[in-house]
Design a protein around this motif. Sequence first.
Motif, PDB file in Angstrom:
ATOM      1  N   THR A  42       0.948  -1.060   0.027  1.00 21.82           N
ATOM      2  CA  THR A  42       0.028   0.216  -0.082  1.00 21.82           C
ATOM      3  C   THR A  42       0.945   1.209   0.159  1.00 21.82           C
ATOM      4  OG1 THR A  42      -1.755  -1.225   1.264  1.00 21.82           O
ATOM      5  CG2 THR A  42      -1.930   1.161   1.231  1.00 21.82           C
ATOM      6  N   CYS A  43       1.988   1.376   0.834  1.00 17.30           N
ATOM      7  CA  CYS A  43       2.739   2.527   0.923  1.00 17.30           C
ATOM      8  C   CYS A  43       3.613   2.327  -0.273  1.00 17.30           C
ATOM      9  CB  CYS A  43       3.849   2.156   2.054  1.00 17.30           C
ATOM     10  SG  CYS A  43       4.919   3.474   2.477  1.00 17.30           S
ATOM     11  N   VAL A  44       3.979   1.461  -0.888  1.00 11.60           N
ATOM     12  CA  VAL A  44       4.535   1.500  -2.193  1.00 11.60           C
ATOM     13  C   VAL A  44       3.600   1.984  -3.380  1.00 11.60           C
ATOM     14  CG1 VAL A  44       5.673   0.217  -4.205  1.00 11.60           C
ATOM     15  CG2 VAL A  44       6.126  -0.498  -1.620  1.00 11.60           C
ATOM     16  N   ASN A  45       2.661   1.541  -3.221  1.00  6.33           N
ATOM     17  CA  ASN A  45       1.489   1.971  -4.655  1.00  6.33           C
ATOM     18  C   ASN A  45       0.993   3.334  -4.411  1.00  6.33           C
ATOM     19  OD1 ASN A  45       2.079  -0.523  -6.137  1.00  6.33           O
ATOM     20  ND2 ASN A  45       0.614  -1.609  -4.614  1.00  6.33           N
ATOM     21  N   LYS A  46       0.772   3.949  -2.999  1.00  9.73           N
ATOM     22  CA  LYS A  46       0.012   4.852  -2.955  1.00  9.73           C
ATOM     23  C   LYS A  46       0.827   6.309  -2.677  1.00  9.73           C
ATOM     24  CE  LYS A  46      -4.181   3.654  -1.315  1.00  9.73           C
ATOM     25  NZ  LYS A  46      -5.410   3.775  -0.431  1.00  9.73           N
ATOM     26  N   LEU A  47       2.198   6.070  -2.183  1.00 11.28           N
ATOM     27  CA  LEU A  47       2.947   6.966  -2.170  1.00 11.28           C
ATOM     28  C   LEU A  47       4.328   6.939  -2.477  1.00 11.28           C
ATOM     29  CD1 LEU A  47       2.639   7.056   2.004  1.00 11.28           C
ATOM     30  CD2 LEU A  47       1.413   8.584   0.346  1.00 11.28           C
ATOM     31  N   PHE A  48       5.169   6.045  -2.261  1.00  8.83           N
ATOM     32  CA  PHE A  48       6.534   5.883  -3.086  1.00  8.83           C
ATOM     33  C   PHE A  48       6.578   5.999  -4.429  1.00  8.83           C
ATOM     34  CE2 PHE A  48      10.208   3.844  -4.857  1.00  8.83           C
ATOM     35  CZ  PHE A  48      11.149   4.762  -4.342  1.00  8.83           C
ATOM     36  N   ARG A  49       5.579   5.390  -5.117  1.00 10.12           N
ATOM     37  CA  ARG A  49       5.623   5.647  -6.880  1.00 10.12           C
ATOM     38  C   ARG A  49       5.398   7.025  -7.012  1.00 10.12           C
ATOM     39  NH1 ARG A  49       5.088   2.207 -10.958  1.00 10.12           N
ATOM     40  NH2 ARG A  49       4.383   0.371  -9.162  1.00 10.12           N
ATOM     41  N   LYS A  50       4.814   7.770  -6.592  1.00  4.54           N
ATOM     42  CA  LYS A  50       4.462   9.296  -6.890  1.00  4.54           C
ATOM     43  C   LYS A  50       5.811   9.914  -6.453  1.00  4.54           C
ATOM     44  CE  LYS A  50      -0.524   9.495  -6.848  1.00  4.54           C
ATOM     45  NZ  LYS A  50      -1.737   9.725  -5.982  1.00  4.54           N
ATOM     46  N   PHE A  52       8.788   8.711  -6.271  1.00  3.08           N
ATOM     47  CA  PHE A  52       9.775   8.278  -7.122  1.00  3.08           C
ATOM     48  C   PHE A  52       9.837   9.088  -8.616  1.00  3.08           C
ATOM     49  CE2 PHE A  52      11.245   5.278 -10.594  1.00  3.08           C
ATOM     50  CZ  PHE A  52      12.618   5.423 -10.224  1.00  3.08           C
ATOM     51  N   GLU A  53       8.684   8.914  -9.144  1.00  2.00           N
ATOM     52  CA  GLU A  53       8.432   9.456 -10.260  1.00  2.00           C
ATOM     53  C   GLU A  53       8.610  11.098 -10.533  1.00  2.00           C
ATOM     54  OE1 GLU A  53       4.340   8.232 -11.304  1.00  2.00           O
ATOM     55  OE2 GLU A  53       5.040   6.209 -11.805  1.00  2.00           O
ATOM     56  N   PHE A  54       8.324  11.693  -9.312  1.00  2.00           N
ATOM     57  CA  PHE A  54       8.686  13.003  -9.314  1.00  2.00           C
ATOM     58  C   PHE A  54      10.313  13.247  -9.185  1.00  2.00           C
ATOM     59  CE2 PHE A  54       9.548  17.005  -6.657  1.00  2.00           C
ATOM     60  CZ  PHE A  54       8.820  17.814  -7.587  1.00  2.00           C
ATOM     61  N   LYS A  55      10.736  12.676  -8.361  1.00  2.86           N
ATOM     62  CA  LYS A  55      12.246  12.809  -8.182  1.00  2.86           C
ATOM     63  C   LYS A  55      12.881  12.384  -9.479  1.00  2.86           C
ATOM     64  CE  LYS A  55      14.998  11.549  -4.623  1.00  2.86           C
ATOM     65  NZ  LYS A  55      15.588  11.294  -3.587  1.00  2.86           N
TER      66      LYS A  55
END
Length: 115
Positions: A42-50, A52-55
Amino acid sequence: MKTRVVNIRLEPYDVYCGRAGRGEKGTHGNPYTPNPGQPLGTCVNKLFRKHFEFKAREDKLYAAELQLLIQRKRKQGGKLSLGCFCATSAGLFAGSPPYICHGQVIAEYIDEREP
């Protein structure tokens, strides 16, 4: 060849992708901590992915670090393993749900650019 994400306690790895500590910089670490009881990923899909893509898009220094990973995979004949604490013993790959470890998102990025 797909980039693997392995548990650092169980398998050798090429690049550490966990949080900073124990002598590691944590350049590719996940800044988000899963809530107890939250389903894996959940943390990966909801928070980290966005995040990471921004960074990857906006942070030139981080984008350069990602390029180094891509080059390393190329130099190693398509083999690259990322090491993290949360990966399973069987190893994880990009595009193989469920997304359990943020390293899978990083692997996906690498594999899209260096299959």
